[in-house]
Write a protein that holds these residues in place. Structure first.
Motif, PDB file in Angstrom:
ATOM      1  N   ILE A  76       0.837  -1.201   0.000  1.00  0.00           N
ATOM      2  CA  ILE A  76       0.000   0.000   0.000  1.00  0.00           C
ATOM      3  C   ILE A  76       0.875   1.255   0.000  1.00  0.00           C
ATOM      4  CG2 ILE A  76      -1.636   1.341   1.388  1.00  0.00           C
ATOM      5  CD1 ILE A  76      -2.876  -1.386   2.203  1.00  0.00           C
ATOM      6  N   GLU A  77       1.923   1.279   0.815  1.00  0.00           N
ATOM      7  CA  GLU A  77       2.821   2.441   0.887  1.00  0.00           C
ATOM      8  C   GLU A  77       3.550   2.669  -0.435  1.00  0.00           C
ATOM      9  OE1 GLU A  77       2.631   4.697   2.988  1.00  0.00           O
ATOM     10  OE2 GLU A  77       3.317   4.162   4.962  1.00  0.00           O
ATOM     11  N   ILE A  78       4.013   1.623  -1.074  1.00  0.00           N
ATOM     12  CA  ILE A  78       4.696   1.760  -2.361  1.00  0.00           C
ATOM     13  C   ILE A  78       3.712   2.285  -3.409  1.00  0.00           C
ATOM     14  CG2 ILE A  78       5.747   0.460  -4.255  1.00  0.00           C
ATOM     15  CD1 ILE A  78       7.114  -1.264  -2.108  1.00  0.00           C
ATOM     16  N   GLY A  79       2.486   1.837  -3.369  1.00  0.00           N
ATOM     17  CA  GLY A  79       1.466   2.332  -4.291  1.00  0.00           C
ATOM     18  C   GLY A  79       1.173   3.810  -4.075  1.00  0.00           C
ATOM     19  N   ARG A  80       1.088   4.243  -2.822  1.00  0.00           N
ATOM     20  CA  ARG A  80       0.863   5.664  -2.522  1.00  0.00           C
ATOM     21  C   ARG A  80       2.042   6.506  -2.998  1.00  0.00           C
ATOM     22  NH1 ARG A  80       1.017   6.946   2.660  1.00  0.00           N
ATOM     23  NH2 ARG A  80       0.075   8.950   2.257  1.00  0.00           N
ATOM     24  N   TYR A  81       3.259   6.015  -2.791  1.00  0.00           N
ATOM     25  CA  TYR A  81       4.460   6.728  -3.235  1.00  0.00           C
ATOM     26  C   TYR A  81       4.453   6.899  -4.754  1.00  0.00           C
ATOM     27  CZ  TYR A  81       9.372   7.653  -4.250  1.00  0.00           C
ATOM     28  OH  TYR A  81      10.533   8.202  -4.733  1.00  0.00           O
ATOM     29  N   ALA A  82       4.137   5.833  -5.464  1.00  0.00           N
ATOM     30  CA  ALA A  82       4.096   5.892  -6.928  1.00  0.00           C
ATOM     31  C   ALA A  82       3.000   6.846  -7.399  1.00  0.00           C
ATOM     32  CB  ALA A  82       3.882   4.495  -7.506  1.00  0.00           C
ATOM     33  N   TYR A  83       1.857   6.828  -6.743  1.00  0.00           N
ATOM     34  CA  TYR A  83       0.740   7.690  -7.122  1.00  0.00           C
ATOM     35  C   TYR A  83       1.104   9.168  -6.947  1.00  0.00           C
ATOM     36  CZ  TYR A  83      -3.949   9.732  -7.121  1.00  0.00           C
ATOM     37  OH  TYR A  83      -5.048  10.498  -7.385  1.00  0.00           O
ATOM     38  N   ILE A  84       1.687   9.512  -5.819  1.00  0.00           N
ATOM     39  CA  ILE A  84       2.061  10.907  -5.579  1.00  0.00           C
ATOM     40  C   ILE A  84       3.182  11.327  -6.524  1.00  0.00           C
ATOM     41  CG2 ILE A  84       3.027  12.500  -3.867  1.00  0.00           C
ATOM     42  CD1 ILE A  84       1.382  10.986  -1.773  1.00  0.00           C
ATOM     43  N   SER A  85       4.079  10.415  -6.842  1.00  0.00           N
ATOM     44  CA  SER A  85       5.136  10.719  -7.805  1.00  0.00           C
ATOM     45  C   SER A  85       4.546  11.040  -9.178  1.00  0.00           C
ATOM     46  CB  SER A  85       6.093   9.535  -7.906  1.00  0.00           C
ATOM     47  OG  SER A  85       7.085   9.762  -8.861  1.00  0.00           O
ATOM     48  N   VAL A  86       3.540  10.307  -9.590  1.00  0.00           N
ATOM     49  CA  VAL A  86       2.869  10.579 -10.859  1.00  0.00           C
ATOM     50  C   VAL A  86       2.149  11.922 -10.800  1.00  0.00           C
ATOM     51  CG1 VAL A  86       0.961   9.818 -12.344  1.00  0.00           C
ATOM     52  CG2 VAL A  86       2.645   8.173 -11.554  1.00  0.00           C
ATOM     53  N   LEU A  87       1.517  12.244  -9.664  1.00  0.00           N
ATOM     54  CA  LEU A  87       0.832  13.524  -9.514  1.00  0.00           C
ATOM     55  C   LEU A  87       1.801  14.695  -9.634  1.00  0.00           C
ATOM     56  CD1 LEU A  87      -1.720  12.937  -6.605  1.00  0.00           C
ATOM     57  CD2 LEU A  87      -2.133  12.954  -9.061  1.00  0.00           C
ATOM     58  N   VAL A  88       2.985  14.570  -9.036  1.00  0.00           N
ATOM     59  CA  VAL A  88       3.985  15.636  -9.118  1.00  0.00           C
ATOM     60  C   VAL A  88       4.447  15.811 -10.568  1.00  0.00           C
ATOM     61  CG1 VAL A  88       6.324  16.305  -8.427  1.00  0.00           C
ATOM     62  CG2 VAL A  88       4.741  15.437  -6.723  1.00  0.00           C
TER      63      VAL A  88
ATOM     64  N   THR B 125       5.730  16.361  -1.535  1.00  0.00           N
ATOM     65  CA  THR B 125       6.203  15.581  -0.388  1.00  0.00           C
ATOM     66  C   THR B 125       5.319  14.362  -0.181  1.00  0.00           C
ATOM     67  OG1 THR B 125       7.000  17.597   0.642  1.00  0.00           O
ATOM     68  CG2 THR B 125       6.774  15.689   2.060  1.00  0.00           C
ATOM     69  N   PHE B 126       5.952  13.213  -0.029  1.00  0.00           N
ATOM     70  CA  PHE B 126       5.247  11.972   0.317  1.00  0.00           C
ATOM     71  C   PHE B 126       5.445  11.735   1.806  1.00  0.00           C
ATOM     72  CE2 PHE B 126       5.836   7.436   1.266  1.00  0.00           C
ATOM     73  CZ  PHE B 126       4.554   6.993   1.020  1.00  0.00           C
ATOM     74  N   ASN B 127       4.359  11.597   2.542  1.00  0.00           N
ATOM     75  CA  ASN B 127       4.400  11.289   3.976  1.00  0.00           C
ATOM     76  C   ASN B 127       3.857   9.888   4.183  1.00  0.00           C
ATOM     77  OD1 ASN B 127       5.342  13.878   4.832  1.00  0.00           O
ATOM     78  ND2 ASN B 127       3.305  14.671   4.443  1.00  0.00           N
ATOM     79  N   SER B 128       4.674   9.007   4.733  1.00  0.00           N
ATOM     80  CA  SER B 128       4.229   7.630   4.943  1.00  0.00           C
ATOM     81  C   SER B 128       3.241   7.552   6.103  1.00  0.00           C
ATOM     82  CB  SER B 128       5.419   6.708   5.199  1.00  0.00           C
ATOM     83  OG  SER B 128       6.057   7.055   6.395  1.00  0.00           O
ATOM     84  N   MET B 129       2.444   6.498   6.100  1.00  0.00           N
ATOM     85  CA  MET B 129       1.437   6.324   7.142  1.00  0.00           C
ATOM     86  C   MET B 129       2.064   5.881   8.457  1.00  0.00           C
ATOM     87  SD  MET B 129      -1.753   4.569   5.119  1.00  0.00           S
ATOM     88  CE  MET B 129      -0.876   3.130   4.576  1.00  0.00           C
ATOM     89  N   PHE B 130       3.171   5.155   8.384  1.00  0.00           N
ATOM     90  CA  PHE B 130       3.806   4.595   9.569  1.00  0.00           C
ATOM     91  C   PHE B 130       5.293   4.919   9.558  1.00  0.00           C
ATOM     92  CE2 PHE B 130       0.326   1.720   8.362  1.00  0.00           C
ATOM     93  CZ  PHE B 130      -0.461   1.823   9.497  1.00  0.00           C
ATOM     94  N   ARG B 131       5.916   4.758  10.686  1.00  0.00           N
ATOM     95  CA  ARG B 131       7.373   4.910  10.777  1.00  0.00           C
ATOM     96  C   ARG B 131       8.011   3.540  10.566  1.00  0.00           C
ATOM     97  NH1 ARG B 131       8.991   9.780  12.517  1.00  0.00           N
ATOM     98  NH2 ARG B 131       7.547  11.021  13.739  1.00  0.00           N
ATOM     99  N   TYR B 132       8.994   3.511   9.673  1.00  0.00           N
ATOM    100  CA  TYR B 132       9.726   2.283   9.396  1.00  0.00           C
ATOM    101  C   TYR B 132      11.180   2.503   9.782  1.00  0.00           C
ATOM    102  CZ  TYR B 132       5.638   1.407   6.500  1.00  0.00           C
ATOM    103  OH  TYR B 132       4.355   1.244   6.052  1.00  0.00           O
ATOM    104  N   PRO B 133      11.824   1.516  10.371  1.00  0.00           N
ATOM    105  CA  PRO B 133      13.224   1.689  10.754  1.00  0.00           C
ATOM    106  C   PRO B 133      14.111   1.892   9.527  1.00  0.00           C
ATOM    107  CG  PRO B 133      12.423  -0.506  11.395  1.00  0.00           C
ATOM    108  CD  PRO B 133      11.297   0.222  10.749  1.00  0.00           C
ATOM    109  N   GLY B 134      14.919   2.941   9.554  1.00  0.00           N
ATOM    110  CA  GLY B 134      15.858   3.213   8.475  1.00  0.00           C
ATOM    111  C   GLY B 134      15.268   3.927   7.274  1.00  0.00           C
TER     112      GLY B 134
END
Length: 158
Positions: free
Chosen positions: A32-44, A132-141
């Motif tokens: 889901i996070e990778i899909g949101r990142y790709a979607y916002i990248s396309v919007l930009v 800016t892409f803001n993730s839903m959760f915090r991931y280590p690293g």
């Protein structure tokens, strides 16, 4: 004997599911996070192209920073997002085309096409959009917010 064997294996499926469920949930959230990142990248990218398309309509529009910014922001916000920035401001580059040979690019105002000793003048508009892409959760690293940048380049009609 067979009844005793079945009673020992009755909870095995539930135990296997309990081991795999956290991994499956993590995998689902990652997708889901990778899909949101790709979607916002396309919007930009689309917003940068919308700003460049507005500016490429003519020499007067190529220097209309407010109009280019409004076109890019309208495209970005119509998809439910905000926070798009054009950085740096849209810029024009001018070159002289002489039978397919281009002179070195120079910065120009775009308000007048200029003249060439031979050939014709080409004005190109560059629009760089940053979101800016803001993730839903915090991931280590992995940073919680990632800046996405896209540049659109179009030839201005004269």
């Amino acid at each position: 004997m067979l009844k005793n064997l079945n009673s020992r294996q009755s909870g095995q499926s539930l135990l296997e599911l309990s081991f795999l469920l956290p991994f499956l949930l993590l995998l689902t959230v990652g997708i889901i996070e990778i899909g949101r990142y790709a979607y916002i990248s396309v919007l930009v990218g689309n917003a940068a192209r919308a700003g460049a398309a507005y500016g490429a309509q003519g020499l007067a529009q190529s220097v209309d920073v407010a109009g280019i910014t409004a076109a890019a922001n309208n495209d970005f916000q119509s998809n439910g997002y905000s926070g798009l920035q054009l950085s740096p401001a849209p810029t024009d580059t001018c070159q002289c085309d002489n039978l397919g040979t281009l002179t070195s690019a120079v910065s120009c105002t775009g308000s007048s096409a200029g003249t060439c000793s031979s050939g014709h003048w080409i004005v190109t508009l560059n629009v760089t959009a940053t979101g800016t892409f803001n993730s839903m959760f915090r991931y280590p690293g992995i940073p919680r917010s990632i800046t996405l940048t896209s540049t659109a380049k179009m030839r201005v009609t004269q």
